[in-house]
Design a protein around this motif. Structure first.
Motif, PDB file in Angstrom:
ATOM      1  N   CYS A  89      -5.586   2.277  -9.076  1.00 60.16           N
ATOM      2  CA  CYS A  89      -6.505   1.309  -9.684  1.00 60.16           C
ATOM      3  C   CYS A  89      -6.545  -0.020  -8.952  1.00 60.16           C
ATOM      4  O   CYS A  89      -7.314  -0.909  -9.341  1.00 60.16           O
ATOM      5  CB  CYS A  89      -6.118   1.064 -11.146  1.00 60.16           C
ATOM      6  SG  CYS A  89      -6.289   2.516 -12.208  1.00 60.16           S
ATOM      7  N   SER A  90      -5.751  -0.183  -7.902  1.00 54.63           N
ATOM      8  CA  SER A  90      -5.704  -1.458  -7.183  1.00 54.63           C
ATOM      9  C   SER A  90      -6.785  -1.582  -6.120  1.00 54.63           C
ATOM     10  O   SER A  90      -6.788  -2.555  -5.372  1.00 54.63           O
ATOM     11  CB  SER A  90      -4.329  -1.629  -6.532  1.00 54.63           C
ATOM     12  OG  SER A  90      -4.086  -0.603  -5.581  1.00 54.63           O
ATOM     13  N   GLY A  91      -7.668  -0.601  -6.017  1.00 53.26           N
ATOM     14  CA  GLY A  91      -8.759  -0.675  -5.051  1.00 53.26           C
ATOM     15  C   GLY A  91      -8.316  -0.418  -3.630  1.00 53.26           C
ATOM     16  O   GLY A  91      -8.493  -1.284  -2.763  1.00 53.26           O
ATOM     17  N   PRO A  94     -13.158   1.510  -0.549  1.00 49.83           N
ATOM     18  CA  PRO A  94     -14.439   1.295  -1.226  1.00 49.83           C
ATOM     19  C   PRO A  94     -14.712   2.359  -2.280  1.00 49.83           C
ATOM     20  O   PRO A  94     -14.275   3.503  -2.148  1.00 49.83           O
ATOM     21  CB  PRO A  94     -15.458   1.370  -0.075  1.00 49.83           C
ATOM     22  CG  PRO A  94     -14.682   1.026   1.143  1.00 49.83           C
ATOM     23  CD  PRO A  94     -13.300   1.542   0.915  1.00 49.83           C
ATOM     24  N   PRO A  95     -15.424   1.999  -3.353  1.00 49.03           N
ATOM     25  CA  PRO A  95     -15.673   2.967  -4.430  1.00 49.03           C
ATOM     26  C   PRO A  95     -16.361   4.239  -3.959  1.00 49.03           C
ATOM     27  O   PRO A  95     -16.085   5.324  -4.462  1.00 49.03           O
ATOM     28  CB  PRO A  95     -16.548   2.182  -5.414  1.00 49.03           C
ATOM     29  CG  PRO A  95     -16.222   0.748  -5.152  1.00 49.03           C
ATOM     30  CD  PRO A  95     -15.934   0.661  -3.701  1.00 49.03           C
ATOM     31  N   ALA A  98     -13.554   6.206  -2.513  1.00 52.90           N
ATOM     32  CA  ALA A  98     -12.499   6.510  -3.483  1.00 52.90           C
ATOM     33  C   ALA A  98     -12.910   7.607  -4.449  1.00 52.90           C
ATOM     34  O   ALA A  98     -12.049   8.295  -5.008  1.00 52.90           O
ATOM     35  CB  ALA A  98     -12.120   5.247  -4.249  1.00 52.90           C
ATOM     36  N   ARG A 110      -3.317   4.393  -0.522  1.00 52.66           N
ATOM     37  CA  ARG A 110      -3.011   2.962  -0.659  1.00 52.66           C
ATOM     38  C   ARG A 110      -1.785   2.601   0.171  1.00 52.66           C
ATOM     39  O   ARG A 110      -1.756   1.573   0.860  1.00 52.66           O
ATOM     40  CB  ARG A 110      -2.771   2.634  -2.135  1.00 52.66           C
ATOM     41  CG  ARG A 110      -2.321   1.203  -2.384  1.00 52.66           C
ATOM     42  CD  ARG A 110      -3.444   0.225  -2.108  1.00 52.66           C
ATOM     43  NE  ARG A 110      -2.995  -1.142  -2.057  1.00 52.66           N
ATOM     44  CZ  ARG A 110      -3.792  -2.191  -2.187  1.00 52.66           C
ATOM     45  NH1 ARG A 110      -5.085  -2.009  -2.361  1.00 52.66           N
ATOM     46  NH2 ARG A 110      -3.333  -3.403  -2.119  1.00 52.66           N
ATOM     47  N   TRP A 177     -13.909   1.442   5.587  1.00 46.18           N
ATOM     48  CA  TRP A 177     -12.560   1.239   5.051  1.00 46.18           C
ATOM     49  C   TRP A 177     -11.879   0.072   5.744  1.00 46.18           C
ATOM     50  O   TRP A 177     -11.171  -0.725   5.114  1.00 46.18           O
ATOM     51  CB  TRP A 177     -11.757   2.527   5.223  1.00 46.18           C
ATOM     52  CG  TRP A 177     -10.503   2.568   4.407  1.00 46.18           C
ATOM     53  CD1 TRP A 177     -10.017   1.597   3.583  1.00 46.18           C
ATOM     54  CD2 TRP A 177      -9.556   3.633   4.333  1.00 46.18           C
ATOM     55  NE1 TRP A 177      -8.847   1.984   3.008  1.00 46.18           N
ATOM     56  CE2 TRP A 177      -8.545   3.233   3.443  1.00 46.18           C
ATOM     57  CE3 TRP A 177      -9.486   4.888   4.926  1.00 46.18           C
ATOM     58  CZ2 TRP A 177      -7.452   4.050   3.161  1.00 46.18           C
ATOM     59  CZ3 TRP A 177      -8.400   5.706   4.632  1.00 46.18           C
ATOM     60  CH2 TRP A 177      -7.399   5.275   3.750  1.00 46.18           C
ATOM     61  N   TRP A 180     -13.155  -3.093   4.332  1.00 50.61           N
ATOM     62  CA  TRP A 180     -12.609  -3.278   2.990  1.00 50.61           C
ATOM     63  C   TRP A 180     -11.190  -3.843   3.047  1.00 50.61           C
ATOM     64  O   TRP A 180     -10.835  -4.740   2.274  1.00 50.61           O
ATOM     65  CB  TRP A 180     -12.634  -1.947   2.257  1.00 50.61           C
ATOM     66  CG  TRP A 180     -12.139  -1.993   0.844  1.00 50.61           C
ATOM     67  CD1 TRP A 180     -10.846  -1.845   0.405  1.00 50.61           C
ATOM     68  CD2 TRP A 180     -12.920  -2.194  -0.341  1.00 50.61           C
ATOM     69  NE1 TRP A 180     -10.774  -1.932  -0.953  1.00 50.61           N
ATOM     70  CE2 TRP A 180     -12.034  -2.155  -1.436  1.00 50.61           C
ATOM     71  CE3 TRP A 180     -14.274  -2.409  -0.563  1.00 50.61           C
ATOM     72  CZ2 TRP A 180     -12.478  -2.311  -2.748  1.00 50.61           C
ATOM     73  CZ3 TRP A 180     -14.699  -2.564  -1.866  1.00 50.61           C
ATOM     74  CH2 TRP A 180     -13.812  -2.518  -2.943  1.00 50.61           C
ATOM     75  N   ALA A 184      -9.886  -7.499   1.719  1.00 49.11           N
ATOM     76  CA  ALA A 184      -8.816  -7.605   0.726  1.00 49.11           C
ATOM     77  C   ALA A 184      -7.678  -8.485   1.208  1.00 49.11           C
ATOM     78  O   ALA A 184      -7.028  -9.166   0.421  1.00 49.11           O
ATOM     79  CB  ALA A 184      -8.292  -6.218   0.386  1.00 49.11           C
TER      80      ALA A 184
END
Length: 245
Positions: A89-91, A94-95, A98, A110, A177, A180, A184
Motif C-alpha cells: 500500500c506504500s505505492g 505506478p497504479p 501495480a 517494493r 517506474w 515514479w 517519490a
C-alpha cells in the motif's frame, strides 16, 4: 591398442588413446571397421571409469557438497502479513503497473525498488528479499520473474563454476517506474503545499465542558463619537432626575 584401452585407469588416458585411434584411422593405418570397434571399446571403458570415480568431499548419499537448504518460515505470520500489506500500500510503482501484481508481489517489488533507488542495482539474495517483504522464497522468485517477463526488470545471473553462485543483479528498466521512483525520492520544496494550521487555543479541553479553562479578558470601552454622545445624554438625564427630587 585394445590391450591399452582395457588397461587404462583415468579419463586422461582414454582421451589420449582416442586421439591415437583417430590419428591412425586418418593416416590409413586402421581400417574403418577396426577404428569403429576400438571407438566402441573406448566408449565402454570410459563409462566404467566414470562409474568408479567417487567425488571427493561429498558425503555419501548427498548429491551436492553444500548442505541442504532449509525451508525458512516466519516466526510471526501475523507480523509478516502486516508488513507485506504495508509495503504493497506504500505505492511501490505506478497504479497502471501495480494492478498486474498481487499484494505479496508488490511487497517484493517494493524491496527491489528501494535497493535500486539507493544503490542503482538490487544485489540482495532472494532470501533477504523474501524476509524483508514478509513472503516466502518461491513467491519472491516468481514476482521478480513476472516483472522481468513484463519488461520492467532485467536479471543478471552470476554463476561460478565449482563454488556457490553470487546473488543475481536486478535492475529497473521501465521508464515509467524509474520516473515514479525519482518522484517519490525527490524532497519537497519548502513553501510549496498546504499551509500549517495553527490552532487559536492550545488549551486542553476537559470532557463534559464546552469552553476552555482560559480566562476571557474584558474588552476596552468604545471611544467613538456615538458612544461619547450617549454618555452625555445619560448624564443629563441623571442630573434632571436629581433636580426634580
Amino acid at each position: 591398442m585394445a590391450a591399452a584401452i582395457d588397461g587404462a585407469r583415468t579419463l586422461a588416458q582414454m582421451d589420449e588413446l582416442s586421439r591415437q585411434v583417430w590419428q591412425g584411422h586418418g593416416s590409413g593405418t586402421l581400417a574403418d571397421e577396426e577404428a569403429q570397434a576400438l571407438a566402441e571399446r573406448l566408449h565402454r571403458r570410459r563409462g566404467e571409469i566414470r562409474e568408479g570415480i567417487k567425488p571427493v568431499g561429498i558425503p555419501a548419499g548427498r548429491a551436492s557438497l553444500f548442505p541442504p537448504r532449509r525451508s525458512a518460515t516466519s516466526p510471526d505470520k501475523a507480523m509478516s502479513r502486516d508488513r507485506r500489506r504495508l509495503l504493497a500500500c506504500s505505492g511501490p510503482m505506478p497504479p497502471a503497473l501495480a494492478s498486474r501484481f498481487t499484494t505479496g508481489q508488490l511487497a517484493v517489488l517494493r524491496i527491489v525498488a528501494d535497493e535500486v533507488a539507493a544503490k542503482g542495482v538490487c544485489g540482495l539474495c532472494i532470501d533477504a528479499i523474501a524476509a524483508r517483504a514478509g513472503v516466502c522464497r518461491r513467491l519472491a522468485q516468481g514476482a521478480i520473474r513476472l516483472a522481468e517477463g513484463d519488461g520492467l526488470l532485467t536479471i543478471e545471473e552470476r554463476r561460478h563454476e565449482g563454488r556457490k553462485n553470487s546473488p543475481n543483479l536486478v535492475r529497473v528498466i521501465s521508464r515509467e517506474w524509474q520516473a515514479w521512483m525519482r518522484r517519490a525520492g525527490r524532497p519537497k520544496a519548502e513553501g510549496i503545499g498546504c499551509k500549517a494550521i495553527h490552532p487559536t487555543d492550545t488549551e486542553v479541553l476537559t470532557p463534559g465542558k464546552t469552553e476552555t479553562s482560559t480566562t476571557l479578558k474584558k474588552l476596552p470601552g468604545r471611544q467613538g463619537r456615538l458612544h461619547a454622545s450617549g454618555s452625555r445624554e445619560s448624564r443629563r438625564t441623571a442630573e434632571r432626575a436629581k433636580a426634580m427630587r
